[in-house]
Design a protein around this motif. Structure first.
Motif, PDB file in Angstrom:
ATOM      1  N   GLU A 108      16.079   3.226  49.771  1.00  0.00           N
ATOM      2  CA  GLU A 108      17.490   2.883  49.527  1.00  0.00           C
ATOM      3  C   GLU A 108      18.263   3.990  48.800  1.00  0.00           C
ATOM      4  OE1 GLU A 108      20.146  -0.652  47.398  1.00  0.00           O
ATOM      5  OE2 GLU A 108      17.956  -0.838  47.491  1.00  0.00           O
ATOM      6  N   GLY A 109      17.656   4.539  47.735  1.00  0.00           N
ATOM      7  CA  GLY A 109      18.333   5.582  46.964  1.00  0.00           C
ATOM      8  C   GLY A 109      18.537   6.860  47.761  1.00  0.00           C
ATOM      9  N   LYS A 110      17.505   7.239  48.541  1.00  0.00           N
ATOM     10  CA  LYS A 110      17.581   8.466  49.349  1.00  0.00           C
ATOM     11  C   LYS A 110      18.564   8.283  50.511  1.00  0.00           C
ATOM     12  CE  LYS A 110      14.401  10.771  47.063  1.00  0.00           C
ATOM     13  NZ  LYS A 110      14.171   9.868  45.950  1.00  0.00           N
TER      14      LYS A 110
ATOM     15  N   ALA B  89      21.197   6.503  50.472  1.00  0.00           N
ATOM     16  CA  ALA B  89      22.556   6.606  49.912  1.00  0.00           C
ATOM     17  C   ALA B  89      22.993   8.075  49.835  1.00  0.00           C
ATOM     18  CB  ALA B  89      22.603   5.969  48.520  1.00  0.00           C
ATOM     19  N   ILE B  90      22.040   8.964  49.509  1.00  0.00           N
ATOM     20  CA  ILE B  90      22.346  10.410  49.454  1.00  0.00           C
ATOM     21  C   ILE B  90      22.658  10.923  50.855  1.00  0.00           C
ATOM     22  CG2 ILE B  90      21.393  12.708  48.976  1.00  0.00           C
ATOM     23  CD1 ILE B  90      19.721  11.403  46.723  1.00  0.00           C
ATOM     24  N   ILE B  91      21.804  10.551  51.827  1.00  0.00           N
ATOM     25  CA  ILE B  91      22.020  10.980  53.216  1.00  0.00           C
ATOM     26  C   ILE B  91      23.372  10.488  53.728  1.00  0.00           C
ATOM     27  CG2 ILE B  91      21.268  10.510  55.598  1.00  0.00           C
ATOM     28  CD1 ILE B  91      18.467  11.096  54.805  1.00  0.00           C
ATOM     29  N   ASP B  92      23.680   9.224  53.461  1.00  0.00           N
ATOM     30  CA  ASP B  92      24.953   8.652  53.928  1.00  0.00           C
ATOM     31  C   ASP B  92      26.152   9.391  53.328  1.00  0.00           C
ATOM     32  OD1 ASP B  92      23.710   6.825  55.554  1.00  0.00           O
ATOM     33  OD2 ASP B  92      23.849   5.151  54.144  1.00  0.00           O
ATOM     34  N   GLU B  93      26.066   9.716  52.037  1.00  0.00           N
ATOM     35  CA  GLU B  93      27.151  10.440  51.355  1.00  0.00           C
ATOM     36  C   GLU B  93      27.338  11.830  51.972  1.00  0.00           C
ATOM     37  OE1 GLU B  93      30.205  11.063  48.806  1.00  0.00           O
ATOM     38  OE2 GLU B  93      28.981   9.269  48.501  1.00  0.00           O
ATOM     39  N   LEU B  94      26.226  12.499  52.251  1.00  0.00           N
ATOM     40  CA  LEU B  94      26.295  13.856  52.806  1.00  0.00           C
ATOM     41  C   LEU B  94      26.763  13.834  54.266  1.00  0.00           C
ATOM     42  CD1 LEU B  94      23.033  15.334  51.206  1.00  0.00           C
ATOM     43  CD2 LEU B  94      25.397  15.802  50.533  1.00  0.00           C
TER      44      LEU B  94
ATOM     45  N   TYR C  74      20.646  16.853  33.497  1.00  0.00           N
ATOM     46  CA  TYR C  74      19.767  15.714  33.224  1.00  0.00           C
ATOM     47  C   TYR C  74      20.560  14.425  33.356  1.00  0.00           C
ATOM     48  CZ  TYR C  74      16.703  19.301  31.326  1.00  0.00           C
ATOM     49  OH  TYR C  74      15.924  20.424  31.182  1.00  0.00           O
ATOM     50  N   ILE C  75      20.011  13.483  34.107  1.00  0.00           N
ATOM     51  CA  ILE C  75      20.701  12.197  34.254  1.00  0.00           C
ATOM     52  C   ILE C  75      19.726  11.039  34.029  1.00  0.00           C
ATOM     53  CG2 ILE C  75      22.385  13.153  35.896  1.00  0.00           C
ATOM     54  CD1 ILE C  75      20.940  11.584  38.121  1.00  0.00           C
ATOM     55  N   VAL C  76      20.265   9.895  33.622  1.00  0.00           N
ATOM     56  CA  VAL C  76      19.447   8.687  33.448  1.00  0.00           C
ATOM     57  C   VAL C  76      19.391   7.949  34.792  1.00  0.00           C
ATOM     58  CG1 VAL C  76      19.896   8.425  30.979  1.00  0.00           C
ATOM     59  CG2 VAL C  76      21.486   7.414  32.643  1.00  0.00           C
ATOM     60  N   PRO C  77      18.359   7.107  35.011  1.00  0.00           N
ATOM     61  CA  PRO C  77      18.212   6.420  36.308  1.00  0.00           C
ATOM     62  C   PRO C  77      19.449   5.647  36.753  1.00  0.00           C
ATOM     63  CG  PRO C  77      16.237   6.131  34.986  1.00  0.00           C
ATOM     64  CD  PRO C  77      17.238   6.811  34.098  1.00  0.00           C
ATOM     65  N   GLU C  78      20.216   5.115  35.789  1.00  0.00           N
ATOM     66  CA  GLU C  78      21.409   4.341  36.129  1.00  0.00           C
ATOM     67  C   GLU C  78      22.467   5.179  36.848  1.00  0.00           C
ATOM     68  OE1 GLU C  78      19.023   2.456  33.210  1.00  0.00           O
ATOM     69  OE2 GLU C  78      20.038   4.397  33.013  1.00  0.00           O
ATOM     70  N   LYS C  79      22.380   6.497  36.704  1.00  0.00           N
ATOM     71  CA  LYS C  79      23.377   7.394  37.306  1.00  0.00           C
ATOM     72  C   LYS C  79      22.942   7.920  38.679  1.00  0.00           C
ATOM     73  CE  LYS C  79      26.185   7.623  33.628  1.00  0.00           C
ATOM     74  NZ  LYS C  79      27.590   7.205  33.654  1.00  0.00           N
ATOM     75  N   LYS C  80      21.809   7.426  39.192  1.00  0.00           N
ATOM     76  CA  LYS C  80      21.289   7.944  40.468  1.00  0.00           C
ATOM     77  C   LYS C  80      22.261   7.760  41.624  1.00  0.00           C
ATOM     78  CE  LYS C  80      17.066   6.119  40.533  1.00  0.00           C
ATOM     79  NZ  LYS C  80      15.690   5.862  41.016  1.00  0.00           N
ATOM     80  N   LYS C  81      23.127   6.758  41.508  1.00  0.00           N
ATOM     81  CA  LYS C  81      24.102   6.508  42.581  1.00  0.00           C
ATOM     82  C   LYS C  81      25.079   7.673  42.749  1.00  0.00           C
ATOM     83  CE  LYS C  81      23.957   1.457  42.276  1.00  0.00           C
ATOM     84  NZ  LYS C  81      24.697   0.238  41.889  1.00  0.00           N
TER      85      LYS C  81
END
Length: 240
Positions: A47-49, A51-56, A216-223
C-alpha cells in the motif's frame, strides 16, 4: 495499458505507464522483500509503495523495475542486469535517456555501483533507508546470530562465493563511499525502529566527509514520500 511485464535473463521486469507521460523515467531498485513476477511486483502490492508509484505516475513519470535475482546484495549480476534493463527500456519507450534512480535498503548497493557505471545517464538519485556499506551492515548483523547466518547464506548465493572467500573479501573492503558526486543525491530515512536508528547512526559516519544531509522522517509522514521524491526529481529536469 497501465503496465507491461517482460523477461530478461530469466528475471521478470515491469514498466508502469503514466496516463500523461512527460518523457522522464525512474528506475526503482527494491529492498530485500522486493519482487517482480509475470503480472505484479512488490511496489504495486504494498500500500505505501503503491502510493509512491501513483504519485509519480500522476506527475507523468514512466517507472520501471526488475526482480534483479531477488536478494542480490549488490552482486555483479544484479548491476549488469539493471544496466541492460535501462538500455532495453530506453530503446523500447519514448524516454529521455537521462533517468532518475530510486533505491531502497539493499537496493542502494546496486544504485551506488550504477552511479559509477552509468555516468551521464543518471539525472538524480533518491535513496530510501539505504544500506550504503555491505561491510558495515554485516558488522551490525553479527550481533544477531540467526540473522547473521541467514544473511551469509544469501550473500554466498548472490555473489556465488563460499563463505570463507566472501568474509576475506569483506574484511579487505573499503568503507569509503565511491559516489559519482556529479549526480544529485537525496537520502531519506524513516525512523521506524531501533534497527533503523542504528543504521542511521552508521550512515552518518559514512557521510561525515560528504555534503549530503539526509532527511529524517517519522512513520506517520510516509504519505508524503511520493511528493518529496517528485519535488526532488523535478529540480533536475530543467536541462534535457
Amino acid at each position: 495499458m497501465e503496465n507491461r511485464n517482460f523477461q530478461m535473463d530469466t528475471q521478470w521486469n515491469i514498466i508502469h505507464y503514466p496516463e500523461k507521460p512527460t518523457g522522464f523515467g525512474i528506475l526503482i531498485i527494491g529492498d530485500e522483500r522486493h519482487f517482480v513476477d509475470e503480472n505484479k511486483c512488490f511496489w504495486s502490492q504494498n500500500e505505501g509503495k503503491l502510493a509512491i508509484i501513483d504519485e509519480l505516475k500522476k506527475s507523468g513519470y514512466t517507472i520501471f523495475s526488475s526482480n534483479l535475482y531477488g536478494r542480490n546484495w549488490g552482486s555483479d549480476h544484479a548491476v549488469e542486469l539493471a544496466q541492460r534493463l535501462y538500455q532495453q527500456v530506453i530503446r523500447s519507450e519514448i524516454l529521455n535517456n537521462k533517468i532518475h534512480l530510486l533505491a531502497e535498503g539493499m537496493g542502494a548497493l546496486v544504485a551506488v555501483r550504477l552511479m559509477e557505471k552509468m555516468k551521464g545517464q543518471l539525472r538524480s538519485v533518491v535513496l530510501l533507508n539505504p544500506i550504503l556499506s555491505l561491510k558495515n551492515h554485516i558488522e551490525l548483523e553479527k550481533e544477531h546470530k540467526f540473522f547473521y547466518k541467514k544473511l551469509m547464506r544469501e550473500l554466498t548465493s548472490a555473489h556465488m562465493k563460499d563463505q570463507v572467500t566472501l568474509e576475506k573479501e569483506l574484511k579487505n573492503m573499503s568503507v569509503e563511499l565511491n559516489f559519482d558526486w556529479s549526480v544529485p543525491i537525496k537520502i531519506i530515512n524513516i525512523m521506524s525502529s531501533g534497527k533503523s536508528y542504528n543504521q542511521s547512526k552508521q550512515m552518518q559516519l559514512l557521510l561525515a566527509k560528504t555534503d549530503i544531509n539526509p532527511t529524517y522522517i517519522v512513520p506517520e509522514k510516509k504519505k508524503q514520500l511520493g511528493y518529496m521524491m517528485k519535488k526532488f526529481f523535478n529540480q533536475y529536469e530543467k536541462l534535457l
